[in-house]
Design an enzyme around this catalytic site. Sequence first.
Site, mmCIF file in Angstrom:
data_model
loop_
_atom_site.group_PDB
_atom_site.id
_atom_site.type_symbol
_atom_site.label_atom_id
_atom_site.label_comp_id
_atom_site.label_asym_id
_atom_site.label_seq_id
_atom_site.Cartn_x
_atom_site.Cartn_y
_atom_site.Cartn_z
ATOM 1 N N GLU A 172 0.837 -1.217 0.000
ATOM 2 C CA GLU A 172 0.000 0.000 0.000
ATOM 3 C C GLU A 172 0.871 1.266 0.000
ATOM 4 O O GLU A 172 0.490 2.284 -0.579
ATOM 5 C CB GLU A 172 -0.956 0.016 1.202
ATOM 6 C CG GLU A 172 -1.883 -1.199 1.321
ATOM 7 C CD GLU A 172 -3.063 -1.229 0.337
ATOM 8 O OE1 GLU A 172 -3.130 -0.380 -0.579
ATOM 9 O OE2 GLU A 172 -3.919 -2.138 0.498
ATOM 10 N N LYS A 214 -2.956 9.682 2.582
ATOM 11 C CA LYS A 214 -4.297 9.111 2.372
ATOM 12 C C LYS A 214 -5.365 10.027 2.966
ATOM 13 O O LYS A 214 -6.416 10.254 2.354
ATOM 14 C CB LYS A 214 -4.406 7.698 2.964
ATOM 15 C CG LYS A 214 -5.824 7.159 2.781
ATOM 16 C CD LYS A 214 -6.024 5.695 3.035
ATOM 17 C CE LYS A 214 -7.495 5.348 2.818
ATOM 18 N NZ LYS A 214 -7.844 3.985 3.212
ATOM 19 N N ARG A 228 -10.540 10.076 -4.770
ATOM 20 C CA ARG A 228 -10.375 8.938 -3.853
ATOM 21 C C ARG A 228 -10.275 7.623 -4.621
ATOM 22 O O ARG A 228 -9.677 6.659 -4.157
ATOM 23 C CB ARG A 228 -11.531 8.900 -2.834
ATOM 24 C CG ARG A 228 -11.337 7.815 -1.792
ATOM 25 C CD ARG A 228 -12.249 7.913 -0.598
ATOM 26 N NE ARG A 228 -11.871 6.886 0.369
ATOM 27 C CZ ARG A 228 -12.379 6.755 1.573
ATOM 28 N NH1 ARG A 228 -13.293 7.590 1.983
ATOM 29 N NH2 ARG A 228 -11.974 5.792 2.378
ATOM 30 N N HIS A 235 -6.127 -2.432 -7.371
ATOM 31 C CA HIS A 235 -7.136 -3.167 -6.609
ATOM 32 C C HIS A 235 -8.217 -3.818 -7.469
ATOM 33 O O HIS A 235 -8.867 -4.754 -7.016
ATOM 34 C CB HIS A 235 -7.810 -2.246 -5.591
ATOM 35 C CG HIS A 235 -6.960 -2.009 -4.377
ATOM 36 N ND1 HIS A 235 -5.707 -1.439 -4.450
ATOM 37 C CD2 HIS A 235 -7.174 -2.274 -3.058
ATOM 38 C CE1 HIS A 235 -5.201 -1.358 -3.227
ATOM 39 N NE2 HIS A 235 -6.051 -1.858 -2.369
ATOM 40 N N HIS A 239 -8.270 -7.387 -6.374
ATOM 41 C CA HIS A 239 -9.372 -7.991 -5.607
ATOM 42 C C HIS A 239 -9.893 -9.252 -6.282
ATOM 43 O O HIS A 239 -10.199 -10.236 -5.623
ATOM 44 C CB HIS A 239 -10.517 -6.992 -5.429
ATOM 45 C CG HIS A 239 -10.318 -6.092 -4.245
ATOM 46 N ND1 HIS A 239 -11.029 -4.927 -4.073
ATOM 47 C CD2 HIS A 239 -9.507 -6.189 -3.172
ATOM 48 C CE1 HIS A 239 -10.656 -4.356 -2.940
ATOM 49 N NE2 HIS A 239 -9.719 -5.091 -2.377
ATOM 50 N N HIS A 249 -3.672 -9.730 0.718
ATOM 51 C CA HIS A 249 -4.103 -8.491 0.060
ATOM 52 C C HIS A 249 -2.918 -7.786 -0.609
ATOM 53 O O HIS A 249 -3.001 -7.359 -1.766
ATOM 54 C CB HIS A 249 -4.763 -7.580 1.104
ATOM 55 C CG HIS A 249 -5.320 -6.327 0.521
ATOM 56 N ND1 HIS A 249 -6.392 -6.317 -0.329
ATOM 57 C CD2 HIS A 249 -4.924 -5.038 0.657
ATOM 58 C CE1 HIS A 249 -6.648 -5.073 -0.684
ATOM 59 N NE2 HIS A 249 -5.768 -4.273 -0.103
#
Length: 339
Positions: A172, A214, A228, A235, A239, A249
């Site tokens: 991340e 963030k 955002r 992702h 995902h 993840h």
Amino acid sequence: MKKLTYKFSNSSTDYYLAYGISHLKGIVDQKNSVIITDENVYNNHQKRFKNWNVIILKPGEEYKIQGTVDSIIEQLIAMEADRKTILIGVGGGVVTDITGYTASVYMRGIKFGFIPTTLLSMVDASIGGKNGVDVGVYKNLVGTIRQPSFILHDLIFLNTLPQFGWVNGFAEIIKHACIKDAVMFREVEMNSLKKYQGRKTLVCELIQRNAILKTKIVQQDEFEKRDRKLLNFGHTLGHALENQYELSHGQAISIGMTYASHISEQLTGFRETERIVNVLEKFGLPTHAKFDKQKVFDVLKMDKKRARKEINYVLLEKIGKGVIKPIPLNQLEKIIQDL
Ligand SMILES: NC(=O)c1ccc[n+]([C@@H]2O[C@H](COP(=O)([O-])OP(=O)(O)OC[C@H]3O[C@@H](n4cnc5c(N)ncnc54)[C@H](O)[C@@H]3O)[C@@H](O)[C@H]2O)c1
Ligand SMILES: [Zn+2]
């Protein structure tokens, strides 16, 4: 120790950065507080929970489900929790997501705060107010957007974080750097996991920089109408992979970021995929996977970011500058088949 307050559309959150959990007593009323944590965090840090009301969950993503929320609600009723009770999630992203969601629905919403204990939850999951649970293969399908009253960072928790927890968190961090912060990308590129793990001040600065990055994106677009969306870099495909294969993840979005970089080459003229692949690999993250393209595409079509016949895909123009491009589903299907 640094205290900052950030305002959101109809609330504000106090950030206690580089504090100790011992300060919690001064932030909330201990009698009216219930800590929610998981077995791993509790067993490793038992003495820090002394004199607090605690609900201990089974650890792991498989428990990030409505059934866990129902069992917490039953325990809150047994504890006679009321509208003045504050819930405090002390744990990784699973615990903070469940805590924020439960607090948002119990008695139509009570206050909550977070003490994130994984790198990933410090830089990402605890921030922004999106909290929810999984339903079958669909991650975070059910949930709320509601900001915590406070977030407290105590880096002592990282002393017991397993290696995979560090690696996941860096996925991340690298994501944030890719979409918004070329200078941070360069810093991460020049350092190594070992160096960050060995230098508390370096990792402390990195955590704060990411938490604030963030937070500012969320402040400007709390309900994900515009910028955002950039936080979803890696992702969309990530995902879809995470749900079907045994990937963490961080691993899933690392592969997702690599593929998004390749797609960017085709659609934005992006030319720095190699730098991204190198930094991901340097931090122990995978950058490719053999997967059933049709199966992954079918899950991806259900993704929450889909708008009618196209998917809003997050791509890069250059390192530090993410962009959102709608890609028609049939074009995306072809791109994925050709990857
Ligand atoms: N709400 C958001 O905006 C957001 C953003 C990113 C991720 N998430 C969610 O966060 C979750 C992933 O977060 P995570 O990686 O923190 O997962 P996690 O909560 O499952 O924690 C990973 C593991 O580490 C253990 N652990 C936690 N802290 C520890 C510590 N200090 N010492 C030893 N062990 C510890 C946990 O028990 C667990 O086994 C996913 O469910 C993801 O969907 C949410
Ligand atoms: Zn993520």
